[in-house]
Scaffold this motif. Structure first.
Motif, PDB file in Angstrom:
ATOM      1  N   LEU A 206       5.724  21.312  -1.960  1.00 21.79           N
ATOM      2  CA  LEU A 206       4.815  20.344  -2.569  1.00 21.79           C
ATOM      3  C   LEU A 206       5.058  18.944  -2.010  1.00 21.79           C
ATOM      4  N   MET A 207       6.317  18.580  -1.826  1.00 25.77           N
ATOM      5  CA  MET A 207       6.644  17.262  -1.252  1.00 25.77           C
ATOM      6  C   MET A 207       6.019  17.120   0.134  1.00 25.77           C
ATOM      7  N   GLN A 208       6.180  18.160   0.958  1.00 23.98           N
ATOM      8  CA  GLN A 208       5.612  18.130   2.305  1.00 23.98           C
ATOM      9  C   GLN A 208       4.098  18.037   2.277  1.00 23.98           C
ATOM     10  N   ALA A 209       3.468  18.790   1.381  1.00 21.17           N
ATOM     11  CA  ALA A 209       2.014  18.866   1.349  1.00 21.17           C
ATOM     12  C   ALA A 209       1.356  17.621   0.757  1.00 21.17           C
ATOM     13  N   LEU A 210       1.986  16.997  -0.237  1.00 17.63           N
ATOM     14  CA  LEU A 210       1.317  15.941  -0.989  1.00 17.63           C
ATOM     15  C   LEU A 210       1.781  14.516  -0.707  1.00 17.63           C
ATOM     16  N   SER A 211       2.983  14.351  -0.174  1.00 20.89           N
ATOM     17  CA  SER A 211       3.478  12.987   0.065  1.00 20.89           C
ATOM     18  C   SER A 211       3.197  12.550   1.498  1.00 20.89           C
ATOM     19  N   THR A 212       3.210  11.248   1.696  1.00 22.23           N
ATOM     20  CA  THR A 212       3.090  10.692   3.040  1.00 22.23           C
ATOM     21  C   THR A 212       4.380  10.970   3.813  1.00 22.23           C
ATOM     22  N   SER A 213       5.509  10.794   3.125  1.00 25.65           N
ATOM     23  CA  SER A 213       6.821  11.116   3.684  1.00 25.65           C
ATOM     24  C   SER A 213       7.783  11.340   2.528  1.00 25.65           C
TER      25      SER A 213
ATOM     26  N   VAL B 281      20.250  10.642  -3.112  1.00 25.71           N
ATOM     27  CA  VAL B 281      18.939  10.098  -3.452  1.00 25.71           C
ATOM     28  C   VAL B 281      17.900  11.010  -2.828  1.00 25.71           C
ATOM     29  N   VAL B 282      16.913  11.417  -3.625  1.00 23.47           N
ATOM     30  CA  VAL B 282      15.754  12.144  -3.132  1.00 23.47           C
ATOM     31  C   VAL B 282      14.573  11.200  -3.342  1.00 23.47           C
ATOM     32  N   TRP B 283      13.743  11.039  -2.319  1.00 23.50           N
ATOM     33  CA  TRP B 283      12.653  10.071  -2.397  1.00 23.50           C
ATOM     34  C   TRP B 283      11.372  10.646  -1.808  1.00 23.50           C
ATOM     35  N   PHE B 284      10.257  10.052  -2.207  1.00 25.89           N
ATOM     36  CA  PHE B 284       8.972  10.347  -1.569  1.00 25.89           C
ATOM     37  C   PHE B 284       8.133   9.081  -1.562  1.00 25.89           C
ATOM     38  N   GLU B 285       7.195   9.036  -0.635  1.00 22.41           N
ATOM     39  CA  GLU B 285       6.267   7.919  -0.522  1.00 22.41           C
ATOM     40  C   GLU B 285       4.839   8.445  -0.459  1.00 22.41           C
ATOM     41  N   LEU B 286       3.922   7.651  -0.996  1.00 22.81           N
ATOM     42  CA  LEU B 286       2.496   7.947  -0.938  1.00 22.81           C
ATOM     43  C   LEU B 286       1.755   6.673  -0.565  1.00 22.81           C
ATOM     44  N   ALA B 287       0.736   6.805   0.262  1.00 27.06           N
ATOM     45  CA  ALA B 287      -0.138   5.675   0.548  1.00 27.06           C
ATOM     46  C   ALA B 287      -1.050   5.508  -0.663  1.00 27.06           C
ATOM     47  N   CYS B 288      -1.068   4.322  -1.252  1.00 26.13           N
ATOM     48  CA  CYS B 288      -1.856   4.067  -2.455  1.00 26.13           C
ATOM     49  C   CYS B 288      -2.494   2.689  -2.370  1.00 26.13           C
TER      50      CYS B 288
ATOM     51  N   GLY C  58       0.780  -1.227   0.000  1.00 30.60           N
ATOM     52  CA  GLY C  58       0.000   0.000   0.000  1.00 30.60           C
ATOM     53  C   GLY C  58       0.813   1.279   0.000  1.00 30.60           C
ATOM     54  N   THR C  59       2.123   1.167  -0.202  1.00 28.91           N
ATOM     55  CA  THR C  59       2.992   2.346  -0.243  1.00 28.91           C
ATOM     56  C   THR C  59       3.709   2.401  -1.583  1.00 28.91           C
ATOM     57  N   LEU C  60       3.569   3.527  -2.256  1.00 29.64           N
ATOM     58  CA  LEU C  60       4.305   3.779  -3.483  1.00 29.64           C
ATOM     59  C   LEU C  60       5.518   4.614  -3.116  1.00 29.64           C
ATOM     60  N   ARG C  61       6.691   4.200  -3.570  1.00 30.44           N
ATOM     61  CA  ARG C  61       7.921   4.946  -3.283  1.00 30.44           C
ATOM     62  C   ARG C  61       8.606   5.279  -4.598  1.00 30.44           C
ATOM     63  N   CYS C  62       9.016   6.525  -4.708  1.00 28.87           N
ATOM     64  CA  CYS C  62       9.784   6.995  -5.853  1.00 28.87           C
ATOM     65  C   CYS C  62      11.128   7.477  -5.331  1.00 28.87           C
ATOM     66  N   GLU C  63      12.209   7.038  -5.979  1.00 27.07           N
ATOM     67  CA  GLU C  63      13.556   7.484  -5.638  1.00 27.07           C
ATOM     68  C   GLU C  63      14.223   8.011  -6.901  1.00 27.07           C
ATOM     69  N   VAL C  64      14.885   9.147  -6.773  1.00 25.45           N
ATOM     70  CA  VAL C  64      15.682   9.671  -7.871  1.00 25.45           C
ATOM     71  C   VAL C  64      17.094   9.874  -7.351  1.00 25.45           C
ATOM     72  N   GLN C  65      18.006   9.136  -7.950  1.00 25.07           N
ATOM     73  CA  GLN C  65      19.411   9.264  -7.580  1.00 25.07           C
ATOM     74  C   GLN C  65      20.117  10.041  -8.663  1.00 25.07           C
ATOM     75  N   ASP C  66      20.838  11.095  -8.240  1.00 28.04           N
ATOM     76  CA  ASP C  66      21.603  11.863  -9.213  1.00 28.04           C
ATOM     77  C   ASP C  66      23.034  12.023  -8.735  1.00 28.04           C
ATOM     78  N   THR C  67      23.845  12.679  -9.549  1.00 32.82           N
ATOM     79  CA  THR C  67      25.273  12.788  -9.289  1.00 32.82           C
ATOM     80  C   THR C  67      25.676  14.030  -8.505  1.00 32.82           C
ATOM     81  N   ASN C  68      24.718  14.881  -8.166  1.00 30.93           N
ATOM     82  CA  ASN C  68      25.018  16.101  -7.418  1.00 30.93           C
ATOM     83  C   ASN C  68      24.910  15.802  -5.918  1.00 30.93           C
TER      84      ASN C  68
END
Length: 164
Positions: free
Chosen positions: A123-130, A141-148, A92-102
């Motif tokens: 927007l991350m604070q307002a719309l994501s679960t974490s 790595v920058v990541w966010f999770e949503l309950a789905c 029930g948790t969707l997680r997106c991770e973006v890893q970059d070189t910076n």
């Protein structure tokens, strides 16, 4: 448990960092893409994410996920030489991770009415679960999770729907 994937010599020259992937226990509920700094990367990534969410029965969450993906991918494309994005669905948790070189971690900053950018972390604070970020030896790595929940799956539903 953390799974690590390192692109081989045949990978695109922009993404040579190791990818830190969140493990998904649900078979077929993980996808990843190499992202290159080109003008079409953000819209192409949104389309890929929308398609994957549809495949997973999560089309109802597409608008929010696409907005957050746009934020993290745009930042990666503006401030690094390439990135790898992973998307995973588990329990029930969707997680997106973006890893970059910076190596610079994102920071919430004061934004004024006329500013064209700087609202992504809000927007991350307002719309994501974490959400969050962490440094790596090859960047961050920058990541966010949503309950789905997949469409047609009531919260707390168990079993496969077969009556015996």
């Amino acid at each position: 448990m953390t799974t690590t994937y390192t692109p081989g010599a045949s990978s695109h020259r922009y993404a040579r960092a190791a990818v830190h992937l969140w493990p998904a226990r649900e078979s077929g509920k993980r996808a990843s893409w190499v992202l290159v700094p080109e003008p079409t990367t953000v819209p192409k990534t949104r389309r890929r994410v929308r398609g994957k969410l549809s495949d997973w029965g999560l089309a109802a969450q597409s608008d929010v996920v696409e907005l957050l993906v746009s934020e993290v991918v745009t930042n990666a494309m503006r401030h690094s030489w390439g990135a790898v994005m992973s998307l995973a669905m588990d329990d029930g948790t969707l997680r997106c991770e973006v890893q970059d070189t910076n190596p610079a971690l994102p920071q919430v900053r004061e934004v004024h009415e006329g500013d064209e950018g700087g609202r992504g972390m809000y927007l991350m604070q307002a719309l994501s679960t974490s959400w969050g970020s962490h440094p790596l030896s090859t960047g961050k790595v920058v990541w966010f999770e949503l309950a789905c929940e997949p469409a047609g799956t009531p919260a707390g539903a168990e079993g496969n729907g077969d009556d015996d």
